[in-house]
Design an enzyme around this catalytic site. Structure first.
Site, PDB file in Angstrom:
ATOM      1  N   MET A  25      39.871  47.642   7.657  1.00  0.00           N
ATOM      2  CA  MET A  25      39.747  48.653   6.622  1.00  0.00           C
ATOM      3  C   MET A  25      40.263  50.012   7.087  1.00  0.00           C
ATOM      4  O   MET A  25      40.830  50.771   6.299  1.00  0.00           O
ATOM      5  CB  MET A  25      38.299  48.769   6.168  1.00  0.00           C
ATOM      6  CG  MET A  25      37.814  47.587   5.347  1.00  0.00           C
ATOM      7  SD  MET A  25      38.848  47.245   3.883  1.00  0.00           S
ATOM      8  CE  MET A  25      38.826  48.834   3.063  1.00  0.00           C
ATOM      9  N   ASP A  56      41.465  54.555  17.969  1.00  0.00           N
ATOM     10  CA  ASP A  56      40.840  53.257  18.215  1.00  0.00           C
ATOM     11  C   ASP A  56      40.814  53.008  19.713  1.00  0.00           C
ATOM     12  O   ASP A  56      41.667  53.522  20.446  1.00  0.00           O
ATOM     13  CB  ASP A  56      41.632  52.132  17.518  1.00  0.00           C
ATOM     14  CG  ASP A  56      40.769  50.951  17.132  1.00  0.00           C
ATOM     15  OD1 ASP A  56      40.242  50.270  18.042  1.00  0.00           O
ATOM     16  OD2 ASP A  56      40.607  50.692  15.928  1.00  0.00           O
ATOM     17  N   ASP A  78      37.625  56.201  22.530  1.00  0.00           N
ATOM     18  CA  ASP A  78      36.303  55.580  22.553  1.00  0.00           C
ATOM     19  C   ASP A  78      35.382  56.504  21.756  1.00  0.00           C
ATOM     20  O   ASP A  78      35.048  57.606  22.204  1.00  0.00           O
ATOM     21  CB  ASP A  78      35.816  55.445  23.996  1.00  0.00           C
ATOM     22  CG  ASP A  78      34.371  54.970  24.109  1.00  0.00           C
ATOM     23  OD1 ASP A  78      33.727  54.741  23.065  1.00  0.00           O
ATOM     24  OD2 ASP A  78      33.878  54.844  25.252  1.00  0.00           O
ATOM     25  N   VAL A  79      34.973  56.064  20.575  1.00  0.00           N
ATOM     26  CA  VAL A  79      34.231  56.951  19.670  1.00  0.00           C
ATOM     27  C   VAL A  79      32.845  57.304  20.180  1.00  0.00           C
ATOM     28  O   VAL A  79      32.207  58.221  19.658  1.00  0.00           O
ATOM     29  CB  VAL A  79      34.122  56.357  18.244  1.00  0.00           C
ATOM     30  CG1 VAL A  79      35.476  56.327  17.561  1.00  0.00           C
ATOM     31  CG2 VAL A  79      33.470  54.977  18.265  1.00  0.00           C
ATOM     32  N   ASN A 101      35.036  55.748  10.490  1.00  0.00           N
ATOM     33  CA  ASN A 101      35.139  54.361  10.041  1.00  0.00           C
ATOM     34  C   ASN A 101      34.778  53.344  11.120  1.00  0.00           C
ATOM     35  O   ASN A 101      34.362  52.222  10.798  1.00  0.00           O
ATOM     36  CB  ASN A 101      36.577  54.109   9.565  1.00  0.00           C
ATOM     37  CG  ASN A 101      36.864  52.643   9.316  1.00  0.00           C
ATOM     38  OD1 ASN A 101      36.471  52.071   8.307  1.00  0.00           O
ATOM     39  ND2 ASN A 101      37.573  52.007  10.249  1.00  0.00           N
ATOM     40  N   TYR A 125      22.793  46.622  13.039  1.00  0.00           N
ATOM     41  CA  TYR A 125      23.780  47.083  12.062  1.00  0.00           C
ATOM     42  C   TYR A 125      23.084  47.845  10.942  1.00  0.00           C
ATOM     43  O   TYR A 125      23.467  48.975  10.603  1.00  0.00           O
ATOM     44  CB  TYR A 125      24.543  45.885  11.498  1.00  0.00           C
ATOM     45  CG  TYR A 125      25.654  46.258  10.537  1.00  0.00           C
ATOM     46  CD1 TYR A 125      26.867  46.756  11.012  1.00  0.00           C
ATOM     47  CD2 TYR A 125      25.503  46.101   9.164  1.00  0.00           C
ATOM     48  CE1 TYR A 125      27.893  47.094  10.145  1.00  0.00           C
ATOM     49  CE2 TYR A 125      26.525  46.438   8.287  1.00  0.00           C
ATOM     50  CZ  TYR A 125      27.711  46.933   8.786  1.00  0.00           C
ATOM     51  OH  TYR A 125      28.737  47.274   7.922  1.00  0.00           O
ATOM     52  N   LYS A 142      23.420  51.872  10.008  1.00  0.00           N
ATOM     53  CA  LYS A 142      24.015  52.246   8.720  1.00  0.00           C
ATOM     54  C   LYS A 142      23.038  53.067   7.876  1.00  0.00           C
ATOM     55  O   LYS A 142      23.459  53.942   7.110  1.00  0.00           O
ATOM     56  CB  LYS A 142      24.507  51.009   7.978  1.00  0.00           C
ATOM     57  CG  LYS A 142      25.674  50.314   8.662  1.00  0.00           C
ATOM     58  CD  LYS A 142      26.853  51.256   8.884  1.00  0.00           C
ATOM     59  CE  LYS A 142      28.055  50.576   9.500  1.00  0.00           C
ATOM     60  NZ  LYS A 142      29.191  51.503   9.694  1.00  0.00           N
ATOM     61  N   ILE A 197      33.670  42.572   1.120  1.00  0.00           N
ATOM     62  CA  ILE A 197      35.069  42.919   0.884  1.00  0.00           C
ATOM     63  C   ILE A 197      35.953  41.702   1.136  1.00  0.00           C
ATOM     64  O   ILE A 197      35.735  40.947   2.083  1.00  0.00           O
ATOM     65  CB  ILE A 197      35.508  44.073   1.803  1.00  0.00           C
ATOM     66  CG1 ILE A 197      34.574  45.275   1.625  1.00  0.00           C
ATOM     67  CG2 ILE A 197      36.953  44.483   1.519  1.00  0.00           C
ATOM     68  CD1 ILE A 197      34.794  46.355   2.659  1.00  0.00           C
ATOM     69  N   THR A 230      38.512  39.997   2.748  1.00  0.00           N
ATOM     70  CA  THR A 230      39.293  40.102   3.973  1.00  0.00           C
ATOM     71  C   THR A 230      39.824  38.715   4.329  1.00  0.00           C
ATOM     72  O   THR A 230      39.359  37.701   3.778  1.00  0.00           O
ATOM     73  CB  THR A 230      38.420  40.621   5.129  1.00  0.00           C
ATOM     74  OG1 THR A 230      37.358  39.683   5.368  1.00  0.00           O
ATOM     75  CG2 THR A 230      37.842  41.992   4.799  1.00  0.00           C
TER      76      THR A 230
END
Length: 244
Positions: free
Chosen positions: A18, A37, A60-61, A87, A150, A154, A183, A185
């Site tokens: 995405m 990324d 690396d976020v 994202n 998760y 979120k 979604i 995919t």
């Protein structure tokens, strides 16, 4: 259309999936796009595929130093950041009693801490500009329950979005969260998944899964000036399933 003409947009987790599509749609709307990324090979390939107007930065976020490097690089190149799309995200489909602390904290760092770092470090830039839009990608599992780890993160993204929006609104900085459902995919097209997906569709009021573009179109809208009075809100794209 050119709803994002000349806006500079950073999209994390943009090497594939995405994030890649968000980048493509932003580019089509006239933006200058930075995809980040940890997957350098995939990021370079996406940069090449999308062509002029897109640059890739390894990132690396969960690292504050990496965030600073990304933002400094973008400012050095373009002098501003108009949109940030948080994202990047992961999950482990592991039962509560089997999920290790190590993997739990990995989910927290990538899904939650990264959003905090991105907002914290982009805020001074957008304050100086007196404009900006932050789009945090949550999930329908930020509204209703799902996998442990998760779901937790979120929900946290949803809460952080509201808190940050209240603090940043006086500076004309908007912060919103997007909550996709199921979604379409490539994974859903697998033969071993088709029966389960057909059964899942029956539980969705609209009787279908979301097309990826339906999520990216919402992201583009929220970055654009068309959403100039929307902040601190959840934008749900789930065919009505969380309304049940």
């Amino acid at each position: 259309m050119n709803r994002l003409q000349d806006k500079v947009v950073i999209i994390t987790g943009g090497a594939q999936g995405m994030g890649k599509l968000h980048a493509k749609r932003a580019l089509e709307e006239g933006a200058k796009v930075v995809i980040t990324d940890v997957n350098e090979e995939g990021g370079r390939q996406t940069e090449k595929e999308l062509g002029d107007g897109v640059i890739f930065l390894k990132h690396d976020v969960s690292s504050e130093a990496d965030w600073k490097n990304v933002i400094d690089t973008v400012i050095a190149k373009w002098g501003r950041v108009d949109g940030l799309v948080n994202n990047a995200g992961i999950t482990f489909n592991t039962p509560l009693e089997e999920l290790s602390l190590e993997n739990y904290l990995k989910i927290v760092n990538i899904n939650q801490v990264s959003v905090f770092l991105g907002m914290k470090l982009i805020a001074p830039i957008m304050k100086k500009q007196e404009t900006g839009s932050i789009v945090n990608i949550s999930s329908m599992n930020g509204i209703v329950g799902g996998a442990i780890g998760y779901t937790d993160t979120k929900f946290a993204v949803r809460g952080m979005t509201k808190a940050a929006s209240r603090e940043l609104s006086p500076y004309n900085i908007r912060v919103n969260s997007v909550h996709p459902g199921v979604i379409q995919t490539p994974m859903l097209d697998r033969e071993d998944a088709k029966a389960a997906i057909e059964q899942m569709k029956k539980a969705i009021p609209m009787r279908r899964v979301a097309q990826p573009e339906e999520v990216s179109n919402m992201v583009v809208f929220l970055i654009s000036d068309e959403a100039s009075y929307s902040t601190g809100s959840e934008f749900v794209i789930d065919g009505g399933i969380t309304a049940l």
